[in-house]
Motif scaffolding. Structure first.
Motif, PDB file in Angstrom:
ATOM      1  N   HIS A 294      -0.890  -7.764  -8.138  1.00 56.17           N
ATOM      2  CA  HIS A 294      -2.086  -7.321  -8.862  1.00 56.17           C
ATOM      3  C   HIS A 294      -2.625  -6.062  -8.199  1.00 56.17           C
ATOM      4  CE1 HIS A 294      -5.986  -7.206 -10.775  1.00 56.17           C
ATOM      5  NE2 HIS A 294      -6.577  -7.259  -9.591  1.00 56.17           N
ATOM      6  N   ILE A 295      -2.716  -4.970  -8.955  1.00 56.78           N
ATOM      7  CA  ILE A 295      -3.230  -3.703  -8.417  1.00 56.78           C
ATOM      8  C   ILE A 295      -4.758  -3.785  -8.376  1.00 56.78           C
ATOM      9  CG2 ILE A 295      -3.440  -1.226  -8.797  1.00 56.78           C
ATOM     10  CD1 ILE A 295      -0.696  -1.293 -10.117  1.00 56.78           C
ATOM     11  N   HIS A 296      -5.317  -3.739  -7.177  1.00 59.48           N
ATOM     12  CA  HIS A 296      -6.771  -3.830  -7.061  1.00 59.48           C
ATOM     13  C   HIS A 296      -7.411  -2.489  -6.719  1.00 59.48           C
ATOM     14  CE1 HIS A 296      -6.853  -3.710  -2.601  1.00 59.48           C
ATOM     15  NE2 HIS A 296      -5.721  -4.384  -2.676  1.00 59.48           N
ATOM     16  N   LYS A 297      -6.589  -1.477  -6.409  1.00 57.41           N
ATOM     17  CA  LYS A 297      -7.134  -0.129  -6.217  1.00 57.41           C
ATOM     18  C   LYS A 297      -6.086   0.887  -6.617  1.00 57.41           C
ATOM     19  CE  LYS A 297      -9.410   3.078  -3.074  1.00 57.41           C
ATOM     20  NZ  LYS A 297      -9.994   3.305  -1.722  1.00 57.41           N
ATOM     21  N   TYR A 298      -6.487   1.839  -7.465  1.00 56.13           N
ATOM     22  CA  TYR A 298      -5.588   2.905  -7.884  1.00 56.13           C
ATOM     23  C   TYR A 298      -6.387   4.181  -8.042  1.00 56.13           C
ATOM     24  CZ  TYR A 298      -2.679   5.867 -10.847  1.00 56.13           C
ATOM     25  OH  TYR A 298      -1.992   6.930 -11.373  1.00 56.13           O
TER      26      TYR A 298
ATOM     27  N   ASP B 221       1.269  13.729   1.506  1.00 56.89           N
ATOM     28  CA  ASP B 221       0.250  14.598   2.100  1.00 56.89           C
ATOM     29  C   ASP B 221      -0.999  13.760   2.384  1.00 56.89           C
ATOM     30  OD1 ASP B 221      -1.521  16.500   2.872  1.00 56.89           O
ATOM     31  OD2 ASP B 221      -1.529  17.629   0.994  1.00 56.89           O
ATOM     32  N   PRO B 222      -1.399  13.595   3.640  1.00 57.18           N
ATOM     33  CA  PRO B 222      -2.543  12.731   3.960  1.00 57.18           C
ATOM     34  C   PRO B 222      -3.868  13.218   3.392  1.00 57.18           C
ATOM     35  CG  PRO B 222      -1.839  13.982   5.899  1.00 57.18           C
ATOM     36  CD  PRO B 222      -0.795  14.204   4.851  1.00 57.18           C
ATOM     37  N   THR B 223      -3.951  14.499   2.990  1.00 58.29           N
ATOM     38  CA  THR B 223      -5.203  15.009   2.420  1.00 58.29           C
ATOM     39  C   THR B 223      -5.331  14.693   0.935  1.00 58.29           C
ATOM     40  OG1 THR B 223      -4.230  17.165   1.875  1.00 58.29           O
ATOM     41  CG2 THR B 223      -5.187  16.898   4.075  1.00 58.29           C
ATOM     42  N   CYS B 224      -4.241  14.209   0.316  1.00 54.93           N
ATOM     43  CA  CYS B 224      -4.267  13.895  -1.115  1.00 54.93           C
ATOM     44  C   CYS B 224      -4.909  12.533  -1.342  1.00 54.93           C
ATOM     45  CB  CYS B 224      -2.841  13.902  -1.682  1.00 54.93           C
ATOM     46  SG  CYS B 224      -2.772  13.595  -3.464  1.00 54.93           S
ATOM     47  N   ARG B 225      -5.667  12.398  -2.432  1.00 56.75           N
ATOM     48  CA  ARG B 225      -6.396  11.167  -2.731  1.00 56.75           C
ATOM     49  C   ARG B 225      -5.543  10.107  -3.412  1.00 56.75           C
ATOM     50  NH1 ARG B 225     -11.590  12.243  -6.046  1.00 56.75           N
ATOM     51  NH2 ARG B 225     -11.725  10.002  -5.658  1.00 56.75           N
TER      52      ARG B 225
ATOM     53  N   ARG C   3       0.857  -1.191   0.000  1.00 57.33           N
ATOM     54  CA  ARG C   3       0.000   0.000   0.000  1.00 57.33           C
ATOM     55  C   ARG C   3       0.885   1.230   0.000  1.00 57.33           C
ATOM     56  NH1 ARG C   3      -4.485   1.935   4.561  1.00 57.33           N
ATOM     57  NH2 ARG C   3      -5.195   3.787   3.433  1.00 57.33           N
ATOM     58  N   VAL C   4       0.680   2.107  -0.989  1.00 60.97           N
ATOM     59  CA  VAL C   4       1.477   3.315  -1.157  1.00 60.97           C
ATOM     60  C   VAL C   4       0.527   4.493  -1.302  1.00 60.97           C
ATOM     61  CG1 VAL C   4       3.180   4.493  -2.596  1.00 60.97           C
ATOM     62  CG2 VAL C   4       3.322   2.022  -2.283  1.00 60.97           C
TER      63      VAL C   4
END
Length: 239
Positions: free
Chosen positions: A40-44, A21-25, A16-17
């Motif tokens: 396997h990328i399951h969320k980007y 900045d924690p406010t960035c999506r 998980r990367v």
């Protein structure tokens, strides 16, 4: 990646990367595929929502919208900065260098903001070209078309899309070319919409490409009967 990110979790089974900045999506999550060593990328979430305050010399992928907001004050008395001047401003303020094409596009966006035109945030540049000889000769070609895209490395950057087929003696026959600023569902859809004006959708027709998801989405919207195959070279290199 050429901007600053932090690894939240990393192990043999999970990665998980996210942006610093924690406010960035912006975020990437991936899971291991068995014991293959691949993930396997399951969320980007590719949208970088940081503003100028978070941009430093480490953030080379700053968007044109952020840069445009930075140079607005330089558009005064109808004396607009040229691309070279914009490049110097960005280097002085953000300590990163941009290509000529990106500086030019940023200037267009900033000028539209200053002139208060409604489309300033949505400028997309397209060029679709098909020669008359290619259109007429297609009737005598095989019903198999290969489509692909490549990034342009010149000062203007952007993406070049193309479609080619073969004649009965296996000679490559060019059909169309298209230049755009990036590859996504909308622009690949535009490409197939224009191609369909003379390459008719029919069950005997087949498209060969890599596994880019936007190609599959564009075909699904504009070609209902054609077959879609994957190039064996691309498939072999990505397995």
């Amino acid at each position: 990646m050429s901007f600053n990110y932090t690894t939240v979790k990393s192990c043999k089974k999970y990665l998980r990367v996210r942006y610093v900045d924690p406010t960035c999506r912006w975020i990437v999550r991936a899971c291991a595929i068995g014991e293959s060593g691949c993930f396997h990328i399951h969320k980007y979430v590719g949208e970088n929502t940081c503003g100028i305050d978070q941009v430093t010399g480490k953030y080379k992928n700053v968007t044109m919208g952020v840069i445009a907001s930075l140079i607005l004050n330089f558009f005064i008395d109808n004396k607009d900065p040229n691309p070279k001047e914009i490049e110097r401003i960005v280097f002085r303020e953000l300590h990163c260098r941009l290509g000529y094409w990106k500086c030019w596009m940023t200037g267009v966006i900033a000028k539209n903001i200053v002139r208060d035109t409604p489309e300033h945030g949505y400028a997309v540049y397209l060029l679709f070209m098909a020669f008359g000889a290619s259109i007429r000769g297609y009737a005598h070609m095989r019903k198999v078309v290969a489509v692909d895209g490549t990034h342009l490395s010149s000062k203007y950057e952007g993406v070049l899309l193309s479609a080619v087929t073969q004649d009965m003696q296996n000679h490559i026959y060019p059909l169309v070319y298209c230049v755009m600023d990036k590859k996504n569902d909308v622009l690949w859809g535009f490409f197939f919409e224009k191609l369909k004006t003379f390459v008719i959708d029919e069950p005997e027709w087949c498209v060969i490409s890599d596994r880019h998801i936007s190609i599959a989405n564009g075909l699904a919207r504009h070609y209902f009967f054609a077959h879609h195959g994957v190039c064996m070279r691309h498939l072999g290199e990505n397995l």
